[in-house]
Design a protein around this motif. Structure first.
Motif, PDB file in Angstrom:
ATOM      1  N   VAL A  28       0.799  -1.182  -0.010  1.00 54.63           N
ATOM      2  CA  VAL A  28       0.045   0.030   0.200  1.00 54.63           C
ATOM      3  C   VAL A  28       0.913   1.157   0.034  1.00 54.63           C
ATOM      4  O   VAL A  28       0.701   2.153  -0.800  1.00 54.63           O
ATOM      5  CB  VAL A  28      -1.063  -0.036   1.288  1.00 54.63           C
ATOM      6  CG1 VAL A  28      -1.518   1.413   1.459  1.00 54.63           C
ATOM      7  CG2 VAL A  28      -2.133  -1.242   1.168  1.00 54.63           C
ATOM      8  N   ILE A  29       1.890   1.288   1.005  1.00 51.63           N
ATOM      9  CA  ILE A  29       2.857   2.389   1.160  1.00 51.63           C
ATOM     10  C   ILE A  29       3.593   2.567  -0.339  1.00 51.63           C
ATOM     11  O   ILE A  29       3.591   3.713  -0.773  1.00 51.63           O
ATOM     12  CB  ILE A  29       3.582   2.295   2.069  1.00 51.63           C
ATOM     13  CG1 ILE A  29       2.913   2.341   3.620  1.00 51.63           C
ATOM     14  CG2 ILE A  29       4.942   3.278   2.152  1.00 51.63           C
ATOM     15  CD1 ILE A  29       3.622   2.162   4.660  1.00 51.63           C
ATOM     16  N   ALA A  30       4.028   1.709  -0.817  1.00 55.26           N
ATOM     17  CA  ALA A  30       4.597   1.674  -2.254  1.00 55.26           C
ATOM     18  C   ALA A  30       3.831   2.225  -3.326  1.00 55.26           C
ATOM     19  O   ALA A  30       4.346   3.073  -3.972  1.00 55.26           O
ATOM     20  CB  ALA A  30       5.331   0.265  -2.477  1.00 55.26           C
ATOM     21  N   LEU A  31       2.664   1.765  -3.507  1.00 51.32           N
ATOM     22  CA  LEU A  31       1.794   2.070  -4.417  1.00 51.32           C
ATOM     23  C   LEU A  31       1.295   3.698  -4.236  1.00 51.32           C
ATOM     24  O   LEU A  31       1.343   4.396  -5.209  1.00 51.32           O
ATOM     25  CB  LEU A  31       0.671   1.422  -4.515  1.00 51.32           C
ATOM     26  CG  LEU A  31      -0.439   1.715  -5.691  1.00 51.32           C
ATOM     27  CD1 LEU A  31       0.177   1.893  -6.978  1.00 51.32           C
ATOM     28  CD2 LEU A  31      -1.557   1.085  -5.562  1.00 51.32           C
ATOM     29  N   ALA A  32       1.166   3.890  -3.067  1.00 54.96           N
ATOM     30  CA  ALA A  32       0.866   5.464  -2.651  1.00 54.96           C
ATOM     31  C   ALA A  32       2.014   6.363  -2.847  1.00 54.96           C
ATOM     32  O   ALA A  32       1.803   7.541  -3.452  1.00 54.96           O
ATOM     33  CB  ALA A  32       0.481   5.715  -1.019  1.00 54.96           C
ATOM     34  N   LEU A  51     -12.601  -1.409   2.901  1.00 51.48           N
ATOM     35  CA  LEU A  51     -12.402   0.132   2.509  1.00 51.48           C
ATOM     36  C   LEU A  51     -11.772   0.145   1.199  1.00 51.48           C
ATOM     37  O   LEU A  51     -10.962  -0.742   0.941  1.00 51.48           O
ATOM     38  CB  LEU A  51     -11.749   0.621   3.504  1.00 51.48           C
ATOM     39  CG  LEU A  51     -12.035   1.122   5.056  1.00 51.48           C
ATOM     40  CD1 LEU A  51     -11.051   1.497   6.069  1.00 51.48           C
ATOM     41  CD2 LEU A  51     -13.321   2.148   4.790  1.00 51.48           C
ATOM     42  N   ARG A  52     -12.098   1.231   0.593  1.00 50.35           N
ATOM     43  CA  ARG A  52     -11.427   1.397  -0.742  1.00 50.35           C
ATOM     44  C   ARG A  52     -10.080   2.342  -0.278  1.00 50.35           C
ATOM     45  O   ARG A  52     -10.550   3.487   0.127  1.00 50.35           O
ATOM     46  CB  ARG A  52     -12.393   1.839  -1.906  1.00 50.35           C
ATOM     47  CG  ARG A  52     -11.406   2.430  -3.168  1.00 50.35           C
ATOM     48  CD  ARG A  52     -12.561   2.760  -4.190  1.00 50.35           C
ATOM     49  NE  ARG A  52     -13.340   1.669  -4.735  1.00 50.35           N
ATOM     50  CZ  ARG A  52     -12.874   0.840  -5.741  1.00 50.35           C
ATOM     51  NH1 ARG A  52     -11.608   0.859  -6.090  1.00 50.35           N
ATOM     52  NH2 ARG A  52     -13.642  -0.123  -5.853  1.00 50.35           N
ATOM     53  N   LEU A  53      -8.999   1.893  -0.834  1.00 50.60           N
ATOM     54  CA  LEU A  53      -7.714   2.799  -0.288  1.00 50.60           C
ATOM     55  C   LEU A  53      -7.340   3.626  -1.638  1.00 50.60           C
ATOM     56  O   LEU A  53      -6.816   4.700  -1.453  1.00 50.60           O
ATOM     57  CB  LEU A  53      -6.888   2.037   0.227  1.00 50.60           C
ATOM     58  CG  LEU A  53      -6.824   1.049   1.416  1.00 50.60           C
ATOM     59  CD1 LEU A  53      -5.909   0.174   1.728  1.00 50.60           C
ATOM     60  CD2 LEU A  53      -7.545   1.942   2.548  1.00 50.60           C
ATOM     61  N   ALA A  67      -9.724   7.722   2.892  1.00 50.59           N
ATOM     62  CA  ALA A  67      -9.452   6.889   3.909  1.00 50.59           C
ATOM     63  C   ALA A  67      -8.055   6.250   3.732  1.00 50.59           C
ATOM     64  O   ALA A  67      -6.989   6.049   4.813  1.00 50.59           O
ATOM     65  CB  ALA A  67     -10.475   5.414   3.795  1.00 50.59           C
ATOM     66  N   GLY A  68      -7.530   5.956   2.404  1.00 45.32           N
ATOM     67  CA  GLY A  68      -6.232   5.446   1.994  1.00 45.32           C
ATOM     68  C   GLY A  68      -5.098   6.479   2.575  1.00 45.32           C
ATOM     69  O   GLY A  68      -4.099   6.010   3.197  1.00 45.32           O
ATOM     70  N   GLU A  69      -5.371   7.827   2.496  1.00 49.20           N
ATOM     71  CA  GLU A  69      -4.399   8.745   2.849  1.00 49.20           C
ATOM     72  C   GLU A  69      -4.240   8.876   4.493  1.00 49.20           C
ATOM     73  O   GLU A  69      -3.235   8.687   4.891  1.00 49.20           O
ATOM     74  CB  GLU A  69      -5.049  10.102   2.493  1.00 49.20           C
ATOM     75  CG  GLU A  69      -4.100  11.137   2.693  1.00 49.20           C
ATOM     76  CD  GLU A  69      -4.108  12.617   2.188  1.00 49.20           C
ATOM     77  OE1 GLU A  69      -3.481  13.280   2.277  1.00 49.20           O
ATOM     78  OE2 GLU A  69      -5.254  12.680   1.422  1.00 49.20           O
TER      79      GLU A  69
END
Length: 301
Positions: free
Chosen positions: A12-16, A48-50, A63-65
């Motif tokens: 998740v962090i890498a994609l963000a 949840l959609r991130l 929510a993802g942020e």
């Protein structure tokens, strides 16, 4: 928390960080489809959609942020703790991600990268080359390799080698037909092989002699963005080229190219490995730093 859950949050962090599946997957050493499945698994587990996904971009939802902002420091602490524990190993294990310009990578490949892999066979090096300067922290690199003058001020720098020089070169055939330039201003009467930088801007040739600095916006039939192509063009007699001395050493020694304006190209500080200051330097990076310092203290040959 399971090990797979930690890996999914790293995904998740890498994609963000990258905003692109392919770039994030490359950092993580997995395929884009595997990364997509990992992200979907996290979203399903949290209900949840991130991320908002389009055909061209990926961006965090609110929510993802919030999730990324909360888990990033915790995962960084975990990585530091693992790095600290790994520092007790006699032989480093893992992957070292480096960012470098193409030219810098060519200079360090034989003396540094190959020697490092021979010494530490359980280590892997993921070397990404690009001419534009990137934020190695944001883009997930352990360290970068650039000229001293390009280094961000908040980084720790380890010199890689001696001073360097730029040289203006041309083929003997070209100089037989065109009087060699005696000063930088004479370049305006010559065909020159222009260089496009990673930013897209055309590089203006810079010179200095006894405190006098001159910048020339040269003109010519070719504009290129790769050293090897510039060398080919110079050898073929298409004009003067301005290149790093290390890249033309063999051509100068063989006589395929001749240098001009030598007194206008003084040496300048060379390459450095650089990395962010932090409490625990990864053991693989520490081994690389030690190798670099060893080579500087005891040059081969």
């Amino acid at each position: 928390m399971s090990r797979s859950a930690l890996s999914d949050f790293e995904a998740v962090i890498a994609l963000a960080r990258h905003g692109r599946f392919r770039a994030a997957a490359t950092e993580l050493g997995m395929s884009p489809s595997a990364l997509s499945h990992a992200i979907a698994a996290v979203e399903a587990r949290l209900a949840l959609r991130l991320f908002n996904r389009t055909t061209r971009s990926v961006s965090l939802t609110a929510a993802g942020e919030q999730l990324v902002n909360r888990i990033s420091p915790a995962l960084a602490e975990i990585r530091d703790a693992v790095d600290a524990a790994n520092s007790h190993r006699e032989t480093p294990i893992g992957t070292l991600r480096l960012n470098s310009s193409v030219g810098a990578a060519r200079q360090i490949m034989q003396p540094i990268v190959f020697e490092y892999l021979r010494r530490y066979p359980q280590m892997k090096i993921d070397l990404v080359t690009e001419d534009k300067l990137v934020d190695i922290v944001v883009d997930g690199f352990d360290a970068g390799i650039r000229l001293v003058e390009a280094l961000p001020r908040d980084m720790i720098a380890v010199p890689l080698g001696p001073e360097q020089r730029m040289v203006v070169v041309a083929s003997p055939a070209y100089l037989a037909e065109n009087p060699p330039p005696r000063s930088p201003a004479d370049l305006l009467a010559h065909r020159c092989i222009r260089s496009r930088m990673g930013s897209g801007a055309i590089w203006r040739w810079e010179f200095e002699r006894r405190g006098e600095r001159v910048v020339v916006d040269v003109q010519g039939p070719l504009t290129l963005d790769e050293t090897g192509l510039m060398l080919e063009a110079a050898r073929a007699g298409f004009g003067l080229s301005y290149l790093g001395e290390w890249s033309v050493a063999a051509d100068l020694a063989s006589g395929r190219l001749l240098r001009v304006l030598d007194d206008w190209t003084p040496p300048f500080p060379g390459l450095c490995l650089y990395y962010p200051g932090r409490r625990h330097v990864p053991v693989g990076l520490r081994a690389l730093i030690d190798l670099i310092k060893e080579r500087r203290a005891h040059p081969p040959g």
